[in-house]
Design a protein around this motif. Sequence first.
Motif, PDB file in Angstrom:
ATOM      1  N   GLU A 186       0.988  -1.196   0.050  1.00  0.00           N
ATOM      2  CA  GLU A 186       0.141  -0.003  -0.031  1.00  0.00           C
ATOM      3  C   GLU A 186       0.826   1.177   0.196  1.00  0.00           C
ATOM      4  OE1 GLU A 186      -2.741   0.048   3.197  1.00  0.00           O
ATOM      5  OE2 GLU A 186      -3.707  -1.664   2.505  1.00  0.00           O
ATOM      6  N   GLU A 202       3.774   1.587  -1.091  1.00  0.00           N
ATOM      7  CA  GLU A 202       4.685   1.822  -2.455  1.00  0.00           C
ATOM      8  C   GLU A 202       3.475   2.421  -3.485  1.00  0.00           C
ATOM      9  OE1 GLU A 202       6.513  -1.622  -4.158  1.00  0.00           O
ATOM     10  OE2 GLU A 202       7.651  -1.722  -2.202  1.00  0.00           O
ATOM     11  N   GLU A 203       2.222   1.845  -3.658  1.00  0.00           N
ATOM     12  CA  GLU A 203       1.200   2.350  -4.309  1.00  0.00           C
ATOM     13  C   GLU A 203       0.944   3.739  -3.861  1.00  0.00           C
ATOM     14  OE1 GLU A 203      -2.383  -0.018  -3.925  1.00  0.00           O
ATOM     15  OE2 GLU A 203      -1.361  -1.917  -4.907  1.00  0.00           O
ATOM     16  N   ILE A 204       0.860   4.394  -2.887  1.00  0.00           N
ATOM     17  CA  ILE A 204       0.570   5.544  -2.503  1.00  0.00           C
ATOM     18  C   ILE A 204       1.800   6.391  -3.062  1.00  0.00           C
ATOM     19  CG2 ILE A 204       0.420   7.308  -0.457  1.00  0.00           C
ATOM     20  CD1 ILE A 204      -1.129   5.027   0.920  1.00  0.00           C
ATOM     21  N   LYS A 205       3.193   5.870  -2.883  1.00  0.00           N
ATOM     22  CA  LYS A 205       4.320   6.671  -3.396  1.00  0.00           C
ATOM     23  C   LYS A 205       4.141   6.727  -5.030  1.00  0.00           C
ATOM     24  CE  LYS A 205       7.661   5.717   0.235  1.00  0.00           C
ATOM     25  NZ  LYS A 205       8.998   5.252   0.396  1.00  0.00           N
ATOM     26  N   SER A 206       3.802   5.660  -5.645  1.00  0.00           N
ATOM     27  CA  SER A 206       3.633   5.635  -6.938  1.00  0.00           C
ATOM     28  C   SER A 206       2.667   6.574  -7.552  1.00  0.00           C
ATOM     29  CB  SER A 206       3.262   4.416  -7.605  1.00  0.00           C
ATOM     30  OG  SER A 206       2.319   3.817  -7.191  1.00  0.00           O
ATOM     31  N   GLN A 207       1.356   6.841  -6.971  1.00  0.00           N
ATOM     32  CA  GLN A 207       0.417   7.695  -7.161  1.00  0.00           C
ATOM     33  C   GLN A 207       0.763   8.895  -7.147  1.00  0.00           C
ATOM     34  OE1 GLN A 207      -2.893   6.945  -5.010  1.00  0.00           O
ATOM     35  NE2 GLN A 207      -3.497   4.981  -5.936  1.00  0.00           N
ATOM     36  N   HIS A 208       1.771   9.570  -6.127  1.00  0.00           N
ATOM     37  CA  HIS A 208       2.236  11.015  -6.009  1.00  0.00           C
ATOM     38  C   HIS A 208       3.452  11.098  -6.955  1.00  0.00           C
ATOM     39  CE1 HIS A 208      -0.774  12.056  -2.926  1.00  0.00           C
ATOM     40  NE2 HIS A 208      -0.397  10.870  -2.265  1.00  0.00           N
TER      41      HIS A 208
END
Length: 134
Positions: free
Chosen positions: A126, A128-134
């Motif tokens: 989760e 990593e997904e949040i980092k990749s969205q920003h």
Amino acid sequence: MVYQLKDLKMSLKLPRFGKSFSPKKIPPRKSPSLSSLHTLDRSTREIELGLEYGPPSMCIGGHTLKFEDGHWLTESGGNVSVREVERLKKKNLQLEEENNILKLKIEILIDMLTESTVEYHLMEKEVEEIKSQH
């Protein structure tokens, strides 16, 4: 009716015994014992009968058993008594139960560790997904 009962009782009496039965008296024995061992003095009896004896023992099937303190104990096979074998069996059972409880605890701890590891990996994903969205 009472008269009939008396007649019935009289007809049932056995004529051999009469009114009361008394067996012949048995004559007393002439000698209380047929053995002459009671006439021997103590030292002679000890020599003859071997009165200096230990606990009873016997040999059955290659195992020597000795009677001590109200229990039969084995002498052959490493001098292990029956009581000692019973004590060891009881201790073995107790240790097996303790071992089973410890195995169960290990399984529970492994399950908890697996669950924690899965949660950690999900949280890491989760993040990593949040980092990749920003």
